[in-house]
Design a protein around this motif. Structure first.
Motif, PDB file in Angstrom:
ATOM      1  N   ALA A 147       0.854  -1.308   0.067  1.00  0.00           N
ATOM      2  CA  ALA A 147       0.245   0.124  -0.051  1.00  0.00           C
ATOM      3  C   ALA A 147       0.936   1.206   0.135  1.00  0.00           C
ATOM      4  O   ALA A 147       0.505   2.187  -0.808  1.00  0.00           O
ATOM      5  CB  ALA A 147      -1.056  -0.007   1.202  1.00  0.00           C
ATOM      6  N   LEU A 148       1.860   1.160   1.019  1.00  0.00           N
ATOM      7  CA  LEU A 148       2.902   2.308   0.951  1.00  0.00           C
ATOM      8  C   LEU A 148       3.481   2.583  -0.701  1.00  0.00           C
ATOM      9  O   LEU A 148       3.740   3.800  -1.042  1.00  0.00           O
ATOM     10  CB  LEU A 148       3.893   2.375   1.793  1.00  0.00           C
ATOM     11  CG  LEU A 148       3.292   2.628   3.278  1.00  0.00           C
ATOM     12  CD1 LEU A 148       4.303   1.858   4.357  1.00  0.00           C
ATOM     13  CD2 LEU A 148       3.062   3.749   3.623  1.00  0.00           C
ATOM     14  N   HIS A 149       3.966   1.422  -1.157  1.00  0.00           N
ATOM     15  CA  HIS A 149       4.556   1.489  -2.409  1.00  0.00           C
ATOM     16  C   HIS A 149       3.739   2.106  -3.352  1.00  0.00           C
ATOM     17  O   HIS A 149       3.953   3.050  -4.029  1.00  0.00           O
ATOM     18  CB  HIS A 149       4.898   0.248  -2.940  1.00  0.00           C
ATOM     19  CG  HIS A 149       5.401  -0.025  -4.254  1.00  0.00           C
ATOM     20  ND1 HIS A 149       6.683   0.559  -4.551  1.00  0.00           N
ATOM     21  CD2 HIS A 149       5.077  -0.153  -5.466  1.00  0.00           C
ATOM     22  CE1 HIS A 149       6.962   0.414  -6.025  1.00  0.00           C
ATOM     23  NE2 HIS A 149       5.843   0.091  -6.534  1.00  0.00           N
ATOM     24  N   MET A 150       2.506   1.650  -3.388  1.00  0.00           N
ATOM     25  CA  MET A 150       1.332   2.303  -4.360  1.00  0.00           C
ATOM     26  C   MET A 150       0.997   3.633  -4.126  1.00  0.00           C
ATOM     27  O   MET A 150       0.799   4.457  -4.891  1.00  0.00           O
ATOM     28  CB  MET A 150       0.176   1.437  -4.369  1.00  0.00           C
ATOM     29  CG  MET A 150       0.160   0.193  -4.801  1.00  0.00           C
ATOM     30  SD  MET A 150       1.007  -0.238  -6.455  1.00  0.00           S
ATOM     31  CE  MET A 150      -0.459   0.736  -7.592  1.00  0.00           C
ATOM     32  N   ALA A 151       1.224   4.122  -2.875  1.00  0.00           N
ATOM     33  CA  ALA A 151       1.030   5.549  -2.548  1.00  0.00           C
ATOM     34  C   ALA A 151       2.064   6.412  -3.048  1.00  0.00           C
ATOM     35  O   ALA A 151       2.165   7.721  -2.587  1.00  0.00           O
ATOM     36  CB  ALA A 151       0.845   5.598  -0.971  1.00  0.00           C
ATOM     37  N   GLY A 152       3.411   5.664  -3.264  1.00  0.00           N
ATOM     38  CA  GLY A 152       4.666   6.425  -3.666  1.00  0.00           C
ATOM     39  C   GLY A 152       5.541   6.782  -2.393  1.00  0.00           C
ATOM     40  O   GLY A 152       6.332   7.605  -2.546  1.00  0.00           O
ATOM     41  N   ARG A 153       5.356   6.258  -1.283  1.00  0.00           N
ATOM     42  CA  ARG A 153       6.189   6.502  -0.016  1.00  0.00           C
ATOM     43  C   ARG A 153       7.095   5.378   0.066  1.00  0.00           C
ATOM     44  O   ARG A 153       6.916   4.427   0.922  1.00  0.00           O
ATOM     45  CB  ARG A 153       4.996   6.517   1.099  1.00  0.00           C
ATOM     46  CG  ARG A 153       4.332   7.632   0.975  1.00  0.00           C
ATOM     47  CD  ARG A 153       2.806   7.753   1.891  1.00  0.00           C
ATOM     48  NE  ARG A 153       3.239   7.720   3.360  1.00  0.00           N
ATOM     49  CZ  ARG A 153       2.135   7.291   4.324  1.00  0.00           C
ATOM     50  NH1 ARG A 153       1.089   7.106   3.706  1.00  0.00           N
ATOM     51  NH2 ARG A 153       2.490   7.123   5.477  1.00  0.00           N
ATOM     52  N   TYR A 154       7.941   5.413  -0.875  1.00  0.00           N
ATOM     53  CA  TYR A 154       9.026   4.245  -1.016  1.00  0.00           C
ATOM     54  C   TYR A 154       9.825   3.936   0.224  1.00  0.00           C
ATOM     55  O   TYR A 154      10.243   2.795   0.553  1.00  0.00           O
ATOM     56  CB  TYR A 154       9.733   4.563  -2.313  1.00  0.00           C
ATOM     57  CG  TYR A 154       8.663   4.807  -3.442  1.00  0.00           C
ATOM     58  CD1 TYR A 154       8.056   3.660  -3.982  1.00  0.00           C
ATOM     59  CD2 TYR A 154       9.214   5.990  -4.107  1.00  0.00           C
ATOM     60  CE1 TYR A 154       7.252   4.094  -4.864  1.00  0.00           C
ATOM     61  CE2 TYR A 154       7.908   6.319  -5.285  1.00  0.00           C
ATOM     62  CZ  TYR A 154       7.458   5.270  -5.470  1.00  0.00           C
ATOM     63  OH  TYR A 154       6.575   5.596  -6.643  1.00  0.00           O
TER      64      TYR A 154
END
Length: 193
Positions: free
Chosen positions: A64-71
């Motif tokens: 979910a964090l990856h998809m939100a751009g919070r790498y």
């Protein structure tokens, strides 16, 4: 209790149980609606727990964090999942045998083989996006080690992970390794551009 009444009670219990949604199910609903922030918030307490589904919760929150751009935050979750998997793999034989006596339900979930590869694939992607080539190279090697296990069926080979690994090798100047992985990708997925 009469059979008809018992059947009615069982139907009611089944209906009520179906209506109740676990936080993980609710987070997945948020995720599929592309509300990654809401999914991440719901998964945060699950990921912080050390329960038997800690690996799964960390993987789900990391995605979910990856998809939100919070790498960076995504990496923290996937690194947590990876460490937990390693801990579970090195568990003592006594604990594993005891777990077998009870059931699979009592044991901690360490992820399926393809999920273990995905942990490193997401880390590899995140590190490439963040322009952190050395860390990407480490994750590429970890993912490839899992993909190259001798008992791994061909159906579980992952050309995308191999492609990312080849890119990581290429960026770091490991041309021979990059060539080998690009060649494997071409064999596994001939239509891949």
């Amino acid at each position: 209790m009469k059979p008809r009444a018992a059947a009615g009670v069982l139907c009611l219990i089944g209906t009520l149980a179906g209506c109740a949604s676990s936080p993980l199910d609710a987070a997945r609903g948020d995720f599929y609606r592309r509300d990654y922030a809401a999914a991440e918030v719901r998964l945060a307490p699950l990921s912080a727990e050390e329960g038997r589904n800690a690996v799964l919760a960390a993987m789900e929150r990391g995605t979910a964090l990856h998809m939100a751009g919070r790498y960076e935050e995504s990496n923290a979750e996937f690194l947590k999942a990876s460490a937990r998997i390693r801990d579970l793999e090195t568990k003592s034989a006594t604990k594993e045998t005891a777990g077998l006596l009870y059931s699979d339900i009592a044991r901690d979930y360490a992820g399926e083989p393809h999920e273990r590869v995905l942990v490193h694939t997401y880390l590899l992607m995140n590190f490439l996006i963040l322009d952190r080539g050395e860390e990407a190279l480490v994750e590429a090697r970890r993912a490839l080690k899992l993909l190259d296990e001798k008992d791994r069926p061909d159906s579980l080979q992952d050309p995308f992970t191999r492609y990312l690994a080849a890119i990581a090798f290429d960026i770091r100047g490991a041309d021979d390794d990059a060539y080998i992985e690009f060649k494997k990708v071409a064999k596994l997925a001939p239509a891949f551009p």
